[in-house]
Design a protein around this motif. Structure first.
Motif, short mmCIF file in Angstrom:
data_model
loop_
_atom_site.label_atom_id
_atom_site.label_comp_id
_atom_site.label_asym_id
_atom_site.label_seq_id
_atom_site.Cartn_x
_atom_site.Cartn_y
_atom_site.Cartn_z
N ASP A 159 19.55 24.01 55.03
CA ASP A 159 20.24 23.71 53.78
C ASP A 159 19.63 22.53 53.04
OD1 ASP A 159 22.07 25.80 53.97
OD2 ASP A 159 23.50 24.62 55.14
N ALA A 160 18.74 21.79 53.70
CA ALA A 160 18.08 20.65 53.05
C ALA A 160 16.75 21.04 52.42
CB ALA A 160 17.88 19.52 54.06
N GLU A 161 16.45 22.33 52.37
CA GLU A 161 15.18 22.79 51.81
C GLU A 161 15.15 22.77 50.29
OE1 GLU A 161 14.59 26.71 53.21
OE2 GLU A 161 14.34 26.15 55.32
N ALA A 162 16.30 22.77 49.65
CA ALA A 162 16.38 23.03 48.21
C ALA A 162 15.52 22.06 47.40
CB ALA A 162 17.82 22.97 47.74
N GLU A 163 15.56 20.79 47.72
CA GLU A 163 14.78 19.80 46.96
C GLU A 163 13.29 20.04 47.11
OE1 GLU A 163 14.01 14.96 46.68
OE2 GLU A 163 15.65 15.74 47.93
N VAL A 164 12.85 20.36 48.33
CA VAL A 164 11.43 20.64 48.57
C VAL A 164 11.00 21.87 47.79
CG1 VAL A 164 9.69 21.14 50.32
CG2 VAL A 164 11.58 19.58 50.85
N LEU A 165 11.82 22.92 47.83
CA LEU A 165 11.47 24.15 47.11
C LEU A 165 11.45 23.94 45.61
CD1 LEU A 165 13.51 26.78 49.17
CD2 LEU A 165 11.05 26.34 49.24
N ALA A 166 12.36 23.14 45.09
CA ALA A 166 12.37 22.86 43.65
C ALA A 166 11.07 22.17 43.23
CB ALA A 166 13.58 21.99 43.30
N ARG A 167 10.61 21.22 44.04
CA ARG A 167 9.34 20.54 43.71
C ARG A 167 8.17 21.50 43.83
NH1 ARG A 167 7.73 16.87 47.08
NH2 ARG A 167 9.38 16.96 48.65
N MET A 168 8.19 22.36 44.84
CA MET A 168 7.11 23.34 45.00
C MET A 168 7.07 24.30 43.82
SD MET A 168 6.64 26.32 47.92
CE MET A 168 6.25 25.25 49.30
N HIS A 169 8.22 24.90 43.50
CA HIS A 169 8.30 25.94 42.47
C HIS A 169 8.06 25.39 41.06
CE1 HIS A 169 11.04 28.61 45.21
NE2 HIS A 169 9.83 28.43 45.70
N HIS A 170 8.67 24.24 40.76
CA HIS A 170 8.72 23.76 39.37
C HIS A 170 7.73 22.64 39.06
CE1 HIS A 170 12.14 26.35 39.07
NE2 HIS A 170 12.89 25.62 39.87
N GLU A 171 7.10 22.08 40.08
CA GLU A 171 6.14 21.01 39.85
C GLU A 171 4.75 21.39 40.37
OE1 GLU A 171 7.64 17.26 41.29
OE2 GLU A 171 9.64 17.62 40.45
N PHE A 172 4.61 21.51 41.69
CA PHE A 172 3.27 21.72 42.24
C PHE A 172 2.65 23.03 41.76
CE2 PHE A 172 0.11 23.16 45.25
CZ PHE A 172 -0.62 22.01 45.50
N VAL A 173 3.39 24.11 41.80
CA VAL A 173 2.82 25.41 41.42
C VAL A 173 2.32 25.42 39.98
CG1 VAL A 173 3.36 27.85 41.04
CG2 VAL A 173 4.01 26.76 43.19
N PRO A 174 3.16 25.09 38.97
CA PRO A 174 2.64 25.10 37.60
C PRO A 174 1.63 23.98 37.32
CG PRO A 174 4.91 24.33 37.64
CD PRO A 174 4.62 24.85 39.00
N ASP A 175 1.81 22.82 37.94
CA ASP A 175 0.90 21.70 37.69
C ASP A 175 -0.51 21.96 38.20
OD1 ASP A 175 3.00 20.38 36.54
OD2 ASP A 175 3.27 18.92 38.16
N ASN A 176 -0.65 22.92 39.11
CA ASN A 176 -1.96 23.24 39.67
C ASN A 176 -2.50 24.57 39.17
OD1 ASN A 176 -2.84 21.17 42.00
ND2 ASN A 176 -0.61 21.28 41.90
N GLY A 177 -1.96 25.04 38.05
CA GLY A 177 -2.50 26.22 37.40
C GLY A 177 -2.10 27.54 38.01
N PHE A 178 -0.98 27.53 38.76
CA PHE A 178 -0.52 28.75 39.40
C PHE A 178 0.80 29.22 38.81
CE2 PHE A 178 -2.83 26.68 43.05
CZ PHE A 178 -3.86 27.60 43.13
#
Length: 213
Positions: A159-178
């Motif tokens: 249940d503590a994954e949500a913050e990590v997933l939000a950063r992955m989906h909405h920051e790292f993925v688009p910020d790296n051209g994906f």
């Protein structure tokens, strides 16, 4: 993937780089095509009995296949951890509302590529012959192609994954051209029945593709 007969037991967690991840880092990995035992379902994994029925079908097959491989093929390996694909019509169900009743899932256990369909079918019949799990015949043997993915190691409760997933989906993925290009994937390196929630280790993986605009 190693595919040479050997007397030593093969541990694919050590052999396949995509089964290693680091906490606090998002890493881009190329996942090879892999073969899995797979079973589908829907609903909250904490309350829906179908989820328990699915795991009860997977594990006997996984262990029987391992023993059959060692006995019939002379190839031994370590049974791999449980994995899950998770998705919903609105992916904010993972990172915002966490409404698990809306989740669809596929539970999986990886098996070596030398496990052929005839051996799988024979082992299914062996398991069915004695106290067959309720969803045994819903399990299939299939190959999955994920390719380019972003992943990280999460330590803590599910249940503590949500913050990590939000950063992955909405920051790292688009910020790296994906852009996201497949289903959210989790690899459970710890047993929730035996490990305290704050010590659970889970690889969080997201298939991606180049952003086109």
């Amino acid at each position: 993937m190693t595919n040479n007969p050997a007397t030593d037991k093969v541990d694919f967690k050590r052999e396949i780089a995509a089964y290693r991840a680091r906490q606090g880092r998002f890493e881009v990995v190329d996942v090879p095509d892999l073969r899995y035992l797979m079973i589908d379902g829907h609903g909250d994994p904490n309350t829906d009995p179908d989820f328990a029925h699915a795991t009860e079908a997977l594990y006997p097959l996984a262990y029987k296949l391992k023993f059959a491989s060692k006995r019939d093929l002379g190839r031994d390996y370590t049974v791999m951890p449980l994995e899950g694909l998770w998705w919903a019509d609105d992916m904010d169900a993972f990172t915002a509302s966490r409404d698990k009743s809306r989740w669809d899932w596929t539970l999986m256990i990886m098996v070596p590529d030398w496990i052929e369909r005839d051996l799988f079918a024979a082992v299914v019949e062996q398991v069915a012959a004695k106290d067959a799990p309720r969803r045994l015949h819903d399990v299939r043997l299939d190959t999955m192609s994920e390719g380019r993915c972003v992943q990280t190691l999460h330590i803590g409760s599910y249940d503590a994954e949500a913050e990590v997933l939000a950063r992955m989906h909405h920051e790292f993925v688009p910020d790296n051209g994906f852009r996201m290009a497949g289903r959210h994937h989790e690899i459970y390196l710890g047993d929730a029945r035996k490990v305290a929630p704050e010590k659970l280790r889970t690889i969080l993986r997201q298939p991606v593709a180049p952003r086109t605009s």
